[in-house]
Design an enzyme around this catalytic site. Sequence first.
Site, PDB file in Angstrom:
ATOM      1  N   GLY A  34       0.980  -1.322  -0.034  1.00 26.03           N
ATOM      2  CA  GLY A  34      -0.034  -0.020   0.012  1.00 26.03           C
ATOM      3  C   GLY A  34       0.893   1.314  -0.053  1.00 26.03           C
ATOM      4  O   GLY A  34       2.121   1.242  -0.098  1.00 26.03           O
ATOM      5  N   SER A  57     -17.346  10.148   0.864  1.00 25.36           N
ATOM      6  CA  SER A  57     -16.315  11.031   1.320  1.00 25.36           C
ATOM      7  C   SER A  57     -16.685  12.295   2.297  1.00 25.36           C
ATOM      8  O   SER A  57     -17.893  12.792   1.837  1.00 25.36           O
ATOM      9  CB  SER A  57     -15.303  11.766   0.334  1.00 25.36           C
ATOM     10  OG  SER A  57     -14.389  12.765   0.628  1.00 25.36           O
ATOM     11  N   ARG A  91     -14.658  13.281  12.899  1.00 26.08           N
ATOM     12  CA  ARG A  91     -15.550  12.185  12.714  1.00 26.08           C
ATOM     13  C   ARG A  91     -15.984  11.667  14.016  1.00 26.08           C
ATOM     14  O   ARG A  91     -17.203  10.983  13.953  1.00 26.08           O
ATOM     15  CB  ARG A  91     -14.452  11.033  12.075  1.00 26.08           C
ATOM     16  CG  ARG A  91     -13.968  11.705  10.734  1.00 26.08           C
ATOM     17  CD  ARG A  91     -12.987  10.730  10.322  1.00 26.08           C
ATOM     18  NE  ARG A  91     -12.708  11.255   8.981  1.00 26.08           N
ATOM     19  CZ  ARG A  91     -11.896  10.616   8.009  1.00 26.08           C
ATOM     20  NH1 ARG A  91     -11.095   9.587   8.686  1.00 26.08           N
ATOM     21  NH2 ARG A  91     -11.655  11.015   6.956  1.00 26.08           N
ATOM     22  N   HIS A 111     -14.317   2.375  10.046  1.00 29.66           N
ATOM     23  CA  HIS A 111     -13.211   2.991   8.804  1.00 29.66           C
ATOM     24  C   HIS A 111     -11.828   2.834   8.961  1.00 29.66           C
ATOM     25  O   HIS A 111     -11.104   2.502   7.932  1.00 29.66           O
ATOM     26  CB  HIS A 111     -13.801   4.640   8.710  1.00 29.66           C
ATOM     27  CG  HIS A 111     -13.070   5.156   7.608  1.00 29.66           C
ATOM     28  ND1 HIS A 111     -13.222   4.702   6.102  1.00 29.66           N
ATOM     29  CD2 HIS A 111     -12.221   6.359   7.506  1.00 29.66           C
ATOM     30  CE1 HIS A 111     -12.415   5.638   5.436  1.00 29.66           C
ATOM     31  NE2 HIS A 111     -11.907   6.360   6.243  1.00 29.66           N
ATOM     32  N   ARG A 170      -8.413   9.634  14.383  1.00 29.29           N
ATOM     33  CA  ARG A 170      -7.558  10.307  13.269  1.00 29.29           C
ATOM     34  C   ARG A 170      -8.257  11.471  12.501  1.00 29.29           C
ATOM     35  O   ARG A 170      -9.472  11.314  12.170  1.00 29.29           O
ATOM     36  CB  ARG A 170      -7.013   9.336  12.176  1.00 29.29           C
ATOM     37  CG  ARG A 170      -6.357   9.661  10.956  1.00 29.29           C
ATOM     38  CD  ARG A 170      -5.967   8.726  10.095  1.00 29.29           C
ATOM     39  NE  ARG A 170      -7.083   7.925   9.551  1.00 29.29           N
ATOM     40  CZ  ARG A 170      -7.592   8.553   8.455  1.00 29.29           C
ATOM     41  NH1 ARG A 170      -7.399   9.557   7.838  1.00 29.29           N
ATOM     42  NH2 ARG A 170      -8.635   7.707   7.821  1.00 29.29           N
ATOM     43  N   LEU A 209      -2.937   8.954   4.613  1.00 30.38           N
ATOM     44  CA  LEU A 209      -2.036   8.803   3.452  1.00 30.38           C
ATOM     45  C   LEU A 209      -0.972   9.618   3.625  1.00 30.38           C
ATOM     46  O   LEU A 209       0.331   9.007   3.379  1.00 30.38           O
ATOM     47  CB  LEU A 209      -2.762   9.557   2.188  1.00 30.38           C
ATOM     48  CG  LEU A 209      -4.312   8.979   2.008  1.00 30.38           C
ATOM     49  CD1 LEU A 209      -4.836   9.826   0.737  1.00 30.38           C
ATOM     50  CD2 LEU A 209      -4.389   7.521   1.763  1.00 30.38           C
TER      51      LEU A 209
END
Lengths: 265, 636
Positions: B42, B284, B330, B401, B435, B441
Amino acid sequence: MKLTLHIWRQQKRSTKDNFAQDGKMVRYELDHVSPDMSFLEMLDVLNEQLTRKGEEPVVFDHDCREGICGSCSLMINGEAHGPQSGTTTCQLHMRSFQDGAEIWIEPWRAAAFPVIKDLMVDRSAFDRIVQAGAFISVNTGAPQDANAIPVPKADADKAFDAATCIGCGACVAACKNASAMLFVGAKVSHFVHLPQGRVERETRARKLVAQMDAEGFGNCTNQYECEAACPKDIPVRVIAEMNREFVRAKAVEEPPSKKRVGGDG
Amino acid sequence: MKLDSKIPDGAIHEKWSNRKFELKLVNPANKRKYKVLVVGSGLAGSSAAASLAELGYQVECFCFQDSPRRAHSIAAQGGINAAKNYRNDGDSVYRLFYDTVKGGDFRAREANVHRLAELSVNIIDQAVAQGVPFAREYSGLLDNRSFGGAQVSRTFYARGQTGQQLLLGAYSALSRQIGLKQVKMFPRTEMLDLVVVDGHAKGIVVRDLVTGEIRTHAGDAVVLATGGYGTVFYLSTNAMNCNVTATWRSHKRGAGFANPCYTQIHPTCIPVSGDHQSKLTLMSESLRNDGRIWVPTKKGDKRKAAEIPDNERDYYLERKYPSFGNLAPRDIASRAAMQVCDEGRGVGDTGLGVYLDFRDSIQRLGKDAIAAKYGNLFHMYAKITAEDPYSQPMRIFPAVHYTMGGLWVDYDLQSTIPGLFVCGEANFSDHGANRLGASALMQGLADGYFVIPYTIGGYLAGQKPGAVPQSHPEFGKATAAVQEMTKRLLGIQGKRSVDDFHKALGKIMWSKCGMARNEKGLQQAIADIQTLRAEFWRDVKVLGGDATVNQSLEKAGRVADFLEFGELTCRDALERRESCGGHFREEWQDAGEAKRDDENFCHVAVWEHKGEPRQAVRHQEPLAFENVHLAVRSYK
Ligand SMILES: Cc1cc2nc3c(=O)[nH]c(=O)nc-3n(C[C@H](O)[C@H](O)[C@H](O)COP(=O)(O)OP(=O)(O)OC[C@H]3O[C@@H](n4cnc5c(N)ncnc54)[C@H](O)[C@@H]3O)c2cc1C
Ligand code: SF4
Ligand code: FES
């Protein structure tokens, strides 16, 4: 929904001389399929049913199940990724089929994609094409600031459109010549629209085409089945761009005295 | 278990420079004598493998997909953060650092987070040089957007496919090294055990997923970049084949597992439609920039959205968090959604959903503007639900997630087993208990491109290259153990499929160790998982042989690990008697807001394997906040 499925079952890996091996279409009846299921969830239900009966489940590649990893790869009623345009197999829902439908499910069929088992094929030829030159030769740590070279938005958008290829192989499967031109064209197009990518344009075009030929993919005869099958709507213009790049690369190969200076950048 | 975080000396902004200078170097001529095994391709694995190969190390890289390009990172949509301050809106390395520490609810290591923020800017430079086609403005310069609870625009993106484009960049760098024969790539190969010799990681045991062959690879160091474990919940936004096997089996060989209970539940996913569901699709979070989240004020209001007048709608995020509104982080947005559904105000057939409504922004900006920004997401939504989000609001619901927990690593990304390094989502990382959007990423690529190439040298410099041959008895022992497990799984021939067990585990995890947790529920979950695990080993049905492609066998091994790991996750959640970030304990709250207990829990929990998960021993790495001072995290 009630369905009749005909699925390609193949135990032994394809070889050059014997592509189909012991493979054959096997008929399965499936009941209680919900129209809200995805196509792969429908196959999950079949596999659950087979397992309970003591029959080996059907092997197929899948992972993200949202149309981005490029793993899923089924010929559905003779169409790569099934009847809906701009859609991968995993994004297809059973509501696209009629109650009582008969569905034929097969693997990609191309000499360069041997079948490994059932519906799973070997697409490593694509990786080898990329390894041959679908990159910019930059080492980690070397670059300048990201905004040092402005890239016109239109160019960046064109590069992006080509770069969205998911490497699924539907273009090859849909082509009667099993040509990989759409896939390779997408790579060439992605880099050639960016200033960073133009530095190596000649070697890239040459190397990609050579590797594509070495892998045994067929030639393009402008049928455009690839574009119709491509789940990411990669346009056939990328094939024209690739041909142009290849011709250009050949011109640059000529002896130094005749070499064009500058070029069309 | 000794936990030395090896945080370098100096002021926060000097630590990484200091560390880089302290680290021993491997002579360039000697690098080619060392072999590094990188498991995972990844963002973290590809970038690590490519960068290490560029330095001259021999690298072998492994992934279970048919191509390294298909790693789960490919699915990331929204973007990647970097403190470039191209917008002149007050961003800086320090602000990104501050936001990440606060966003993580003060449960991350400050020094690591600061390094991440520093490196964020290099990632964008690297990606652009590789040809990653980020979104641009008409000036030709890079575009940014605000994302996931940040008040500055620091997120770089490539339409809704940022992960794909970044991974293709890293994959192209990796492919170049494969072409140069500096990396040997092993796709369709699954790591099933770690080989530890004299306390050091010196190899791995793998299964070739095509031929079924079980074999070993020896190396001077091992890097795990095997991603997160969200699929322990069965349903999640992760790819179907994500799993915990590599990290869990390394844990069983001695690597401490940190904070397994820190799981992130993303607020904007398409709700579950039925029992057949195999995965959940993320919408998203960038949608929250223009969409407004609401539910009816009245319980059980079954009217269509359009028939509900404004004064009977509760825009609950805007009401509760006026300064952040729909952009609340989130964990907070997810919990708020759950609360309104618990109150009976959820929408859709199941009542487990809330509206994400674009009516107002379509009126304000026009349908075309909305389509230009979110067209592909709207299209995806329509495909899955057969509903048109331009004319009626989307229905969304939280789903598992991301996993902040993972193998414990020190500042050098080295686990408690010397020679075993862990990058990307697989480590317990820099995100603390929650997070922020667009930061995974960033972390995966920072680890792979810019941290591991330095820190691994510090370890290798002290090792004799190729010191442990594959003929060492530990390789044989580990292979035998893997073969034995395969035989056992195939031999049970019970009645229930692997998926059946996985779904049952997922239900326990989601209902008792999901968005809200409590003492009684967690104790029950632990007992239920133990029973389920015993049943699995008695009654699982894995058909087919081991010398061929056998996807049921692959899954069986992964689910066997989840059945142990799930129990440890619940134990971790039980022992953490506070609420923080994604970990919400009902007993510790202030009217629905998470209540931390800094006095007793300002530490990383690190689990040491001792046999059964119930015997695992909990250790602590204390956390010190010297720069961003401990405070109640408020988004009001
Ligand atoms: C739908 C979705 C959207 C997201 N969007 C964003 C976003 O917009 N911004 C953001 O910052 N983050 C986002 N994330 C999170 C982010 O994508 C991931 O955290 C990150 O990509 C993980 O990268 P990784 O390299 O650590 O692991 P992965 O990409 O998961 O790679 C794991 C690799 O390890 C291999 N592997 C695993 N186990 C084994 C084994 N036993 N043997 C051999 N190989 C093994 C796999 O084959 C794979 O190559 C998103 C996540 C999801 C699910
Ligand atoms: S060009 Fe289209 S069909 Fe071909 S591999 Fe790429 S995404 Fe698939
Ligand atoms: S499973 Fe990933 S594209 Fe279909």
